[in-house]
Write a protein that holds these residues in place. Sequence first.
Motif, PDB file in Angstrom:
ATOM      1  N   CYS A   1      -8.706   1.638  -3.704  1.00 52.90           N
ATOM      2  CA  CYS A   1      -8.261   2.974  -3.297  1.00 52.90           C
ATOM      3  C   CYS A   1      -9.218   3.529  -2.257  1.00 52.90           C
ATOM      4  CB  CYS A   1      -8.177   3.907  -4.503  1.00 52.90           C
ATOM      5  SG  CYS A   1      -9.689   3.992  -5.477  1.00 52.90           S
TER       6      CYS A   1
ATOM      7  N   VAL B   1      -3.729   3.630  -1.827  1.00 54.21           N
ATOM      8  CA  VAL B   1      -3.949   2.550  -2.794  1.00 54.21           C
ATOM      9  C   VAL B   1      -3.350   1.266  -2.225  1.00 54.21           C
ATOM     10  CG1 VAL B   1      -4.098   3.958  -4.880  1.00 54.21           C
ATOM     11  CG2 VAL B   1      -1.875   3.301  -4.041  1.00 54.21           C
TER      12      VAL B   1
ATOM     13  N   SER C   1       0.846  -1.204   0.000  1.00 58.16           N
ATOM     14  CA  SER C   1       0.000   0.000   0.000  1.00 58.16           C
ATOM     15  C   SER C   1       0.877   1.248   0.000  1.00 58.16           C
ATOM     16  CB  SER C   1      -0.917   0.017   1.223  1.00 58.16           C
ATOM     17  OG  SER C   1      -0.155   0.093   2.409  1.00 58.16           O
TER      18      SER C   1
ATOM     19  N   LEU D   1      -8.860   1.847 -11.276  1.00 53.67           N
ATOM     20  CA  LEU D   1      -7.939   1.002 -10.501  1.00 53.67           C
ATOM     21  C   LEU D   1      -8.509  -0.380 -10.236  1.00 53.67           C
ATOM     22  CD1 LEU D   1      -6.553   3.590  -7.902  1.00 53.67           C
ATOM     23  CD2 LEU D   1      -5.415   2.711  -9.934  1.00 53.67           C
TER      24      LEU D   1
ATOM     25  N   SER E   1      -0.160   3.123  -9.605  1.00 52.70           N
ATOM     26  CA  SER E   1      -1.256   3.686  -8.805  1.00 52.70           C
ATOM     27  C   SER E   1      -0.735   4.741  -7.835  1.00 52.70           C
ATOM     28  CB  SER E   1      -1.958   2.577  -8.024  1.00 52.70           C
ATOM     29  OG  SER E   1      -2.347   1.536  -8.880  1.00 52.70           O
TER      30      SER E   1
END
Length: 339
Positions: free
Chosen positions: A91, A102, A60, A84, A117
Motif C-alpha cells: 500500500c 493498494v 491495483s 496488508l 484491500s
Amino acid sequence: MSDKEEEQVDASEVQPVPNKNKKYRRDKPWDTDDIDKWAIQPFDYETEGKNIPAFLEESSFATLFPKYRENYLKEIWAGVTRALDSHGITCVLDLIEGSMTVKTTRKTRDPYIIFKSRDLIKLLARSVPYQQAIKVLQDDTACDIIKIGNILRNKERFVKRRQRLMGPQGNTLKAIELLTGCYVLVQGNTVSTMGPFKGLKEVRRIVLDCMKNIHPIYHIKELMIKRELAKDEKLKHESWDRFLPNFKKKNVKTNKKPLAKKSKPKTPFPPPQTPRKIDLAIESGEYFLSKTAKAAVAMEKKKEEQSKNSEKRRAEREKAFIAPDEDGPSKKKVKKSKD
C-alpha cells in the motif's frame, strides 16, 4: 410347488434396474449430515498458498481522501501496511496527491484479497476508524458505501432526514446496528456500513427509505418481529406476512374553511367597460403633450416617489437614536408617625 410360491421366488431373483444418470455414483463415507457445506473456509496461506502460482499481472486500486483525514492516516498507516503485508499486498500513501493505493505482489496468493484491500482504503477515506475498518479483511465481513447526497435537492430537508436516521443521541443508529449486526457510520453525503451480507441489504433499504421520507422506526419494528419469529422452530419454514405490520401511507386531509364570497347585487345590466390607457391619457390631457413634456411629467413623478422613499428611510434610521422611555426611581412616600 404352488403358483404363488413360484411368483415369490421370481420376484426375489429380479434385480432393480439402475438409473443411467446414477450409474457411476459411489458412496461417500466422508460426506455426513453434520458437515456445513455453506460455511466459508478461511484461506490458509501455508497449505493452499503453496499450490497457487504467482499472479501474471499486477492489480491495483486507488482512492482519494479529504484533507482533514491526512494527519489520522499518517498515524495509522504503519498498522495498515503490516495488516496488508501479511496478505501479500503493498500500500502507498501519497500526501501530495491525496490518494491511497493498494497493489498485488509476487507473494499474493488469495485472488479476492485485493478487493478487500480496496474496501479497506475506501472505508478509511470515509472516516471509519482503523480498528473497525481492518475487520473488512475477514472473510465473513463485507462493506457497503451508500450515497445519499443526490437523492434530495433541498439541503434543509436532506439535513433533517439524515438527522432522523441517526435519531436523538444516536439511538436510532444503535438500534439498527443491534438488529442487523452491522457497523453504520453516517458521514457527510455517504453512509458507510460493515457486516454480513444479509445485514448490509437491510441497512441499505432502511437508509434509502429514510431519505424518501419513510421513518426508520417502521423497519426497526419489522426487524424486531422477524427476530422473534426466527426463534420459533414451527414458523421457520412458513410465510411471515400475516405477522408483519403493513404500514400504509395516509394523506391526512385538513378541514379548511372555504372563503366567504361577497355577494354582489344582481342587476340586468352588464358591468361598465374598463377604460383603456389611451382613454385615461385623454382624460388627464397627457395624450396631447409632446414627447419632451411627457418625459418631464414622468421625471417629476419619479422624483416625488424618490423623495417619499428617502423620507421613510430617514425616519427608520432616526428611530435608533430616539431615547426609550425610562421610568425614574420610584419614590416611596414615608408616612409620618403622629406623635
